[in-house]
Design a protein around this motif. Sequence first.
Motif, PDB file in Angstrom:
ATOM      1  N   ALA A  66       0.846  -1.202   0.000  1.00  0.00           N
ATOM      2  CA  ALA A  66       0.000   0.000   0.000  1.00  0.00           C
ATOM      3  C   ALA A  66       0.882   1.253   0.000  1.00  0.00           C
ATOM      4  O   ALA A  66       0.867   2.052  -0.926  1.00  0.00           O
ATOM      5  CB  ALA A  66      -0.927  -0.021   1.204  1.00  0.00           C
TER       6      ALA A  66
ATOM      7  N   ARG B 147       2.942   4.471  -0.184  1.00  0.00           N
ATOM      8  CA  ARG B 147       2.610   5.806  -0.700  1.00  0.00           C
ATOM      9  C   ARG B 147       1.802   5.748  -1.995  1.00  0.00           C
ATOM     10  O   ARG B 147       1.524   6.778  -2.601  1.00  0.00           O
ATOM     11  CB  ARG B 147       3.895   6.614  -0.947  1.00  0.00           C
TER      12      ARG B 147
ATOM     13  N   ASP C 230      -1.168   3.447  -2.626  1.00  0.00           N
ATOM     14  CA  ASP C 230      -2.559   2.992  -2.644  1.00  0.00           C
ATOM     15  C   ASP C 230      -3.548   4.145  -2.792  1.00  0.00           C
ATOM     16  O   ASP C 230      -4.552   4.017  -3.486  1.00  0.00           O
ATOM     17  CB  ASP C 230      -2.902   2.159  -1.401  1.00  0.00           C
ATOM     18  N   ALA C 231      -3.260   5.282  -2.151  1.00  0.00           N
ATOM     19  CA  ALA C 231      -4.166   6.435  -2.282  1.00  0.00           C
ATOM     20  C   ALA C 231      -4.254   6.859  -3.754  1.00  0.00           C
ATOM     21  O   ALA C 231      -5.332   7.176  -4.254  1.00  0.00           O
ATOM     22  CB  ALA C 231      -3.681   7.594  -1.412  1.00  0.00           C
TER      23      ALA C 231
ATOM     24  N   ASN D  50       0.751  14.933   7.556  1.00  0.00           N
ATOM     25  CA  ASN D  50       0.963  13.491   7.441  1.00  0.00           C
ATOM     26  C   ASN D  50       2.387  13.184   6.942  1.00  0.00           C
ATOM     27  O   ASN D  50       3.086  12.320   7.478  1.00  0.00           O
ATOM     28  CB  ASN D  50      -0.063  12.925   6.460  1.00  0.00           C
TER      29      ASN D  50
ATOM     30  N   LEU E 103      -7.503   9.648   2.644  1.00  0.00           N
ATOM     31  CA  LEU E 103      -6.761   8.466   2.199  1.00  0.00           C
ATOM     32  C   LEU E 103      -5.347   8.434   2.769  1.00  0.00           C
ATOM     33  O   LEU E 103      -4.870   7.383   3.196  1.00  0.00           O
ATOM     34  CB  LEU E 103      -6.709   8.406   0.665  1.00  0.00           C
ATOM     35  N   VAL E 104      -4.666   9.601   2.805  1.00  0.00           N
ATOM     36  CA  VAL E 104      -3.290   9.577   3.321  1.00  0.00           C
ATOM     37  C   VAL E 104      -3.275   9.362   4.833  1.00  0.00           C
ATOM     38  O   VAL E 104      -2.420   8.639   5.353  1.00  0.00           O
ATOM     39  CB  VAL E 104      -2.442  10.827   2.948  1.00  0.00           C
TER      40      VAL E 104
ATOM     41  N   TYR F 292      -5.529   7.754   6.523  1.00  0.00           N
ATOM     42  CA  TYR F 292      -5.852   6.336   6.704  1.00  0.00           C
ATOM     43  C   TYR F 292      -4.600   5.473   6.507  1.00  0.00           C
ATOM     44  O   TYR F 292      -4.353   4.532   7.261  1.00  0.00           O
ATOM     45  CB  TYR F 292      -6.954   5.896   5.724  1.00  0.00           C
ATOM     46  N   GLY F 293      -3.800   5.809   5.498  1.00  0.00           N
ATOM     47  CA  GLY F 293      -2.568   5.060   5.237  1.00  0.00           C
ATOM     48  C   GLY F 293      -1.644   5.047   6.442  1.00  0.00           C
ATOM     49  O   GLY F 293      -1.062   4.013   6.792  1.00  0.00           O
TER      50      GLY F 293
ATOM     51  N   MET G   6      -0.803   1.825   8.920  1.00  0.00           N
ATOM     52  CA  MET G   6       0.593   1.456   9.148  1.00  0.00           C
ATOM     53  C   MET G   6       0.885   1.284  10.650  1.00  0.00           C
ATOM     54  O   MET G   6       1.536   0.331  11.067  1.00  0.00           O
ATOM     55  CB  MET G   6       1.454   2.584   8.574  1.00  0.00           C
TER      56      MET G   6
ATOM     57  N   GLU H 226     -10.437   5.969  10.543  1.00  0.00           N
ATOM     58  CA  GLU H 226      -9.801   4.687  10.246  1.00  0.00           C
ATOM     59  C   GLU H 226     -10.859   3.631   9.901  1.00  0.00           C
ATOM     60  O   GLU H 226     -10.621   2.743   9.083  1.00  0.00           O
ATOM     61  CB  GLU H 226      -8.999   4.259  11.480  1.00  0.00           C
TER      62      GLU H 226
END
Length: 210
Positions: A16, A18, A20-21, A103, A161-162, A164-165, A169, A193
């Motif tokens: 995922a 950097r 997946d977003a 982020n 999205l970022v 959530y990433g 993690m 989340e």
Amino acid sequence: HPLSMSSHTLEYFDVAGRADAIRIAFHAAGVEFTDKRFTFQEWQGFKAETTDWAYKNGLPVLTVDGQKFTQSLALLRYAGRKGKLYPEDAVQAMRVDEVMDINQDILAKTPSPPDAEEKKKQREAYGAGKMLELMSRLQQLAEQSTTGWIAGTKDMSIADLVVYGLLFMIRKGDFDHIQTDYSDKFQKLVGLEKAVPEHPAVKAYYASRQ
């Protein structure tokens, strides 16, 4: 249709991270793209051999009609614009940018000394210090939002999205020496989340990967 006429290749690893977003935003936009995923071993070989500075600084790299682009947030804004996940309103876009930069700060400021003991010590101090301050700002923004999305956008944005990433993690234990329940002190972020994976655009992307 001009969207589908451009050719897009996204190069990253089979994780995922950097990318997946960006993948989700392209999928939401209906942009067909080649999703090239390196193994870490392939990447080491490729990076050693290439003379292209676009690759020398790492992945992801996006190629659009033969032109190469770097910097994950630049790529994400482009994909976000295509997928209507980045606001047209300048003030709202600034809020999305703020969230994404915070982020990025959290990741970029993470201490990574080579010595294992020193790394543990510095990471624990980071989690109790600067990281806590930056996460508190994200929590504050989530509290101020009346829509349930972190930047106050009507629907999910690339900012969600970022974040959530990052939360994913931490939860997975991929953030060395930061406890997996670290995010639990930020209840609004925990809400995010849970909300992001349930969003139709996110579900559709992961369903397409099955």
